[in-house]
Design a protein around this motif. Structure first.
Motif, PDB file in Angstrom:
ATOM      1  N   VAL A  41       0.848  -1.203   0.000  1.00  0.00           N
ATOM      2  CA  VAL A  41       0.000   0.000   0.000  1.00  0.00           C
ATOM      3  C   VAL A  41       0.880   1.249   0.000  1.00  0.00           C
ATOM      4  O   VAL A  41       0.652   2.181  -0.776  1.00  0.00           O
ATOM      5  N   ILE A  42       1.889   1.253   0.857  1.00  0.00           N
ATOM      6  CA  ILE A  42       2.800   2.401   0.928  1.00  0.00           C
ATOM      7  C   ILE A  42       3.552   2.583  -0.392  1.00  0.00           C
ATOM      8  O   ILE A  42       3.601   3.685  -0.948  1.00  0.00           O
ATOM      9  N   ALA A  43       4.119   1.507  -0.913  1.00  0.00           N
ATOM     10  CA  ALA A  43       4.888   1.589  -2.160  1.00  0.00           C
ATOM     11  C   ALA A  43       4.015   2.040  -3.324  1.00  0.00           C
ATOM     12  O   ALA A  43       4.443   2.879  -4.128  1.00  0.00           O
ATOM     13  N   ASP A  44       2.795   1.504  -3.413  1.00  0.00           N
ATOM     14  CA  ASP A  44       1.904   1.888  -4.512  1.00  0.00           C
ATOM     15  C   ASP A  44       1.591   3.377  -4.473  1.00  0.00           C
ATOM     16  O   ASP A  44       1.567   4.043  -5.513  1.00  0.00           O
ATOM     17  N   ARG A  45       1.355   3.919  -3.294  1.00  0.00           N
ATOM     18  CA  ARG A  45       1.043   5.345  -3.181  1.00  0.00           C
ATOM     19  C   ARG A  45       2.247   6.214  -3.526  1.00  0.00           C
ATOM     20  O   ARG A  45       2.119   7.227  -4.220  1.00  0.00           O
ATOM     21  N   ILE A  46       3.425   5.808  -3.061  1.00  0.00           N
ATOM     22  CA  ILE A  46       4.636   6.586  -3.368  1.00  0.00           C
ATOM     23  C   ILE A  46       4.962   6.504  -4.853  1.00  0.00           C
ATOM     24  O   ILE A  46       5.279   7.513  -5.485  1.00  0.00           O
ATOM     25  N   GLU A  47       4.834   5.314  -5.424  1.00  0.00           N
ATOM     26  CA  GLU A  47       5.106   5.160  -6.856  1.00  0.00           C
ATOM     27  C   GLU A  47       4.087   5.908  -7.710  1.00  0.00           C
ATOM     28  O   GLU A  47       4.386   6.267  -8.848  1.00  0.00           O
ATOM     29  N   ALA A  48       2.896   6.174  -7.159  1.00  0.00           N
ATOM     30  CA  ALA A  48       1.888   6.942  -7.881  1.00  0.00           C
ATOM     31  C   ALA A  48       2.130   8.448  -7.773  1.00  0.00           C
ATOM     32  O   ALA A  48       1.400   9.237  -8.377  1.00  0.00           O
ATOM     33  N   GLY A  49       3.156   8.855  -6.997  1.00  0.00           N
ATOM     34  CA  GLY A  49       3.534  10.254  -6.959  1.00  0.00           C
ATOM     35  C   GLY A  49       3.345  10.957  -5.635  1.00  0.00           C
ATOM     36  O   GLY A  49       3.728  12.125  -5.498  1.00  0.00           O
ATOM     37  N   GLU A  50       2.766  10.301  -4.639  1.00  0.00           N
ATOM     38  CA  GLU A  50       2.615  10.948  -3.338  1.00  0.00           C
ATOM     39  C   GLU A  50       3.963  10.976  -2.624  1.00  0.00           C
ATOM     40  O   GLU A  50       4.789  10.076  -2.800  1.00  0.00           O
ATOM     41  N   VAL A  55       2.399  10.148   2.832  1.00  0.00           N
ATOM     42  CA  VAL A  55       1.794   8.812   2.905  1.00  0.00           C
ATOM     43  C   VAL A  55       1.875   8.265   4.324  1.00  0.00           C
ATOM     44  O   VAL A  55       0.877   7.796   4.886  1.00  0.00           O
ATOM     45  N   ILE A  56       3.049   8.331   4.927  1.00  0.00           N
ATOM     46  CA  ILE A  56       3.240   7.796   6.273  1.00  0.00           C
ATOM     47  C   ILE A  56       2.396   8.564   7.288  1.00  0.00           C
ATOM     48  O   ILE A  56       1.767   7.964   8.167  1.00  0.00           O
ATOM     49  N   ALA A  57       2.352   9.886   7.181  1.00  0.00           N
ATOM     50  CA  ALA A  57       1.542  10.692   8.103  1.00  0.00           C
ATOM     51  C   ALA A  57       0.069  10.328   7.980  1.00  0.00           C
ATOM     52  O   ALA A  57      -0.643  10.209   8.989  1.00  0.00           O
ATOM     53  N   ASP A  58      -0.398  10.122   6.754  1.00  0.00           N
ATOM     54  CA  ASP A  58      -1.796   9.755   6.526  1.00  0.00           C
ATOM     55  C   ASP A  58      -2.117   8.386   7.123  1.00  0.00           C
ATOM     56  O   ASP A  58      -3.147   8.195   7.767  1.00  0.00           O
TER      57      ASP A  58
END
Length: 116
Positions: A41-50, A55-58
């Motif tokens: 989940v974390i990697a997908d969000r970061i790779e999508a540009g966040e 991401v971690i704070a959310d």
């Protein structure tokens, strides 16, 4: 915290809920699958540009109810967990029965674990 079944011990997490004669493989399979899914989940969000910090704070903000630093063995903990919106399964039989719930099967399938 000696009352936590899954405490952080400096540079690692420890798992203390299983008895000394129990096989840890099923427990580790579930914990590793949950960890892998969380990392995905974390990697997908970061790779999508966040941004990583966003991401971690959310994730921390949305998961804050699960942070507990009290006595997990006290009689008041089940009520506190329920008030926080957390579920708890008190019986091993009920816990094993929930392994095949639709949500859990979907998790294992999505991560390629326990699939044919």
């Amino acid at each position: 915290n000696r009352t936590s079944p899954f405490p952080y011990g400096g540079n690692r997490f420890e798992f203390r809920a299983a008895g000394s004669s129990q096989n840890m493989a099923p427990i580790n399979t579930v914990l590793n699958t949950l960890t892998a899914e969380g990392m995905k989940v974390i990697a997908d969000r970061i790779e999508a540009g966040e941004g990583a910090q966003t991401v971690i704070a959310d994730i921390l903000k949305s998961s804050w109810a699960s942070v507990f630093n009290g006595d997990g063995y006290s009689a008041s903990w089940p009520e506190e967990a329920k008030a926080k919106g957390l579920w708890s399964i008190a019986s091993s039989v009920d816990a094993i029965s929930s392994l095949t719930s639709e949500k859990n099967v979907a998790l294992f399938e999505s991560m390629g674990v326990l699939t044919a």
